[in-house]
Enzyme design. Sequence first.
Site, PDB file in Angstrom:
ATOM      1  N   HIS A 149       2.037   4.205  -3.103  1.00 27.97           N
ATOM      2  CA  HIS A 149       2.022   5.675  -3.049  1.00 27.97           C
ATOM      3  C   HIS A 149       3.316   6.250  -3.621  1.00 27.97           C
ATOM      4  O   HIS A 149       3.286   7.196  -4.415  1.00 27.97           O
ATOM      5  CB  HIS A 149       1.854   6.161  -1.607  1.00 27.97           C
ATOM      6  CG  HIS A 149       0.465   6.018  -1.071  1.00 27.97           C
ATOM      7  ND1 HIS A 149      -0.636   6.624  -1.638  1.00 27.97           N
ATOM      8  CD2 HIS A 149       0.005   5.340   0.006  1.00 27.97           C
ATOM      9  CE1 HIS A 149      -1.712   6.333  -0.934  1.00 27.97           C
ATOM     10  NE2 HIS A 149      -1.361   5.540   0.068  1.00 27.97           N
TER      11      HIS A 149
ATOM     12  N   HIS B  62       0.837  -1.200   0.000  1.00 31.29           N
ATOM     13  CA  HIS B  62       0.000   0.000   0.000  1.00 31.29           C
ATOM     14  C   HIS B  62       0.876   1.255   0.000  1.00 31.29           C
ATOM     15  O   HIS B  62       0.686   2.156  -0.827  1.00 31.29           O
ATOM     16  CB  HIS B  62      -0.915  -0.019   1.242  1.00 31.29           C
ATOM     17  CG  HIS B  62      -1.767   1.196   1.405  1.00 31.29           C
ATOM     18  ND1 HIS B  62      -3.133   1.143   1.354  1.00 31.29           N
ATOM     19  CD2 HIS B  62      -1.460   2.496   1.615  1.00 31.29           C
ATOM     20  CE1 HIS B  62      -3.630   2.357   1.534  1.00 31.29           C
ATOM     21  NE2 HIS B  62      -2.628   3.199   1.702  1.00 31.29           N
ATOM     22  N   GLU B  63       1.838   1.296   0.917  1.00 29.89           N
ATOM     23  CA  GLU B  63       2.700   2.479   1.021  1.00 29.89           C
ATOM     24  C   GLU B  63       3.669   2.562  -0.156  1.00 29.89           C
ATOM     25  O   GLU B  63       3.939   3.644  -0.669  1.00 29.89           O
ATOM     26  CB  GLU B  63       3.439   2.492   2.357  1.00 29.89           C
ATOM     27  CG  GLU B  63       2.536   2.490   3.588  1.00 29.89           C
ATOM     28  CD  GLU B  63       1.440   3.549   3.602  1.00 29.89           C
ATOM     29  OE1 GLU B  63       1.589   4.604   2.939  1.00 29.89           O
ATOM     30  OE2 GLU B  63       0.418   3.329   4.271  1.00 29.89           O
TER      31      GLU B  63
END
Length: 165
Positions: free
Chosen positions: A82, A78-79
């Site tokens: 980004h 998820h990170e």
Amino acid sequence: MKTLRLPIALQQAVMRSLREKLAQANLTLGRDYPEPRLVYQQRGTSAGTAWLDAYEIRLNPVLLMENPQAFIDEVVPHELAHLLVWKTFGRVAPHGKEWKWMMESVLGVPAHRTHSFALESVRRNTFPYRCQCQQHQLTIRRHNRVVRGEASYRCVKCGEPLVAE
């Protein structure tokens, strides 16, 4: 504040996940993005954050210890997504179509915006607020903003203003 010592094996598993997902993304995108820095300093109820300008992923060590497999399978990708979106597209909506595409099509992970971890161990002082449909727990920071008249909050489900109980 007491520092939490993460087991080396857990740190290695997190790093392995990061490297595998980064290699997968670089192969799929035909790029050679560098490995971001991993920091175990995230506090509060956030599982992790991506610091774009620093090209850094901050993970919550308490939640990591309590949910190791979910961090490896979901939070790290998820990170990373980004950071990869920022490198590929520049500044766009944090969980917009580019991020969703990066998560699902490039990294092969379901695109969930938030986690559902138990938060008792990381939640500080919270204050009960209510709307028409449920009770909410506001952080001390948000509660103080309400008290000072600087902010008001609404329920994301029913849209009604939150009122202190």
